[in-house]
Design an enzyme around this catalytic site. Structure first.
Site, PDB file in Angstrom:
ATOM      1  N   HIS A  87       9.784  14.834  10.394  1.00 29.42           N
ATOM      2  CA  HIS A  87      11.448  15.054   9.560  1.00 29.42           C
ATOM      3  C   HIS A  87      10.683  14.592   7.960  1.00 29.42           C
ATOM      4  CE1 HIS A  87      14.159  13.604  12.907  1.00 29.42           C
ATOM      5  NE2 HIS A  87      13.545  14.674  13.397  1.00 29.42           N
ATOM      6  N   GLU A 127       0.608  -1.163   0.029  1.00 25.86           N
ATOM      7  CA  GLU A 127       0.109   0.086  -0.053  1.00 25.86           C
ATOM      8  C   GLU A 127       0.815   1.588  -0.245  1.00 25.86           C
ATOM      9  OE1 GLU A 127      -2.125  -3.731   1.027  1.00 25.86           O
ATOM     10  OE2 GLU A 127       0.044  -2.551   1.889  1.00 25.86           O
TER      11      GLU A 127
END
Length: 182
Positions: free
Chosen positions: A103, A76
Site C-alpha cells: 500500500h 530509527e
C-alpha cells in the site's frame, strides 16, 4: 537485491545475524553501522546514511531497500523519514511488513530489535523484501501526494473549507485553540 541496513548499539548483534541471513538469501548487504558496540552511540547518522543510500540507488535504477533497527525502531524510522524520497514504515508483524510494501511502497522498514526475536524480525524483513507494491491507483495517488508535500508543501484542498479562498483550518497559523473558551 541490495539491502542497506543500519542500527545502533541496541541492534548490533541483530545486525550481524541479519547480514548473514540476507547474504545467504542472495542479497547484497551494505552495512551503514555501527561497526563496534558502544552503549552511548546514536542512531540518527547511521540510519540517515542508510536511507540516503536507498534513495541514491533507487534513483540510479538499482533494486534496493533498507532496514533500520534499534531498541524500538521508532527513532530509527523517524531518522530515515528525514531523507527526501524515503517512505519508512515501522513494522511489527508480517501484515505490517506486507502492507508497508503493498500500500505504501515503503523503501525502508524499521524494526525494534528488543521487541522481537531474531526469527520474527527476519520473517518480517523477508516478507517486506518479497512483497511488491500493488500499484493500485488509490495507493499511487496517496504516495504522489506525500511526494508533492515533500517537494513543495503542496496539500490537497481541505474538504471542510467552504468557498474560494477559505482558510485551511488545520494549516492556518493564525488560529489558536483555547481549551478554556469551551
Amino acid at each position: 537485491m541490495r539491502i542497506h541496513i543500519a542500527t545502533d548499539h541496541a541492534g548490533l548483534e541483530f545486525s550481524t545475524q541479519l547480514q548473514h541471513h540476507l547474504t545467504a538469501a542472495g542479497h547484497e548487504v551494505v552495512d551503514h553501522g555501527p561497526i563496534e558496540y558502544d552503549p552511548l552511540d546514536d542512531y540518527p547518522a547511521f540510519c540517515i546514511r542508510a536511507a540516503q543510500a536507498v534513495v541514491r540507488d533507487q534513483e540510479a535504477g538499482i533494486e534496493t531497500l533498507g532496514v533500520v533497527f534499534g531498541g524500538s525502531g521508532n527513532g530509527e524510522q523517524i531518522a530515515a523519514n528525514k531523507v527526501l524520497g524515503v517512505r519508512a514504515a515501522l513494522v511489527w508483524s508480517i501484515a505490517t511488513a506486507e502492507l508497508a510494501r503493498e500500500h505504501n511502497d515503503a523503501n525502508v522498514i524499521a524494526i525494534g530489535a528488543r521487541q522481537h526475536t531474531f526469527d520474527e524480525a527476519a520473517a518480517f524483513i523477508d516478507r517486506f523484501i518479497e512483497t511488491p507494491f500493488s500499484g493500485e491507483e488509490r495507493h499511487a495517488r496517496r504516495i504522489a501526494q506525500l511526494a508533492a508535500y515533500e517537494q513543495d508543501g503542496a496539500l490537497e484542498p481541505d474538504p471542510r473549507a467552504t468557498g474560494a479562498g477559505a482558510p485551511d483550518v488545520l494549516a492556518d497559523d493564525s488560529s489558536s485553540f483555547d481549551p478554556e473558551a469551551g
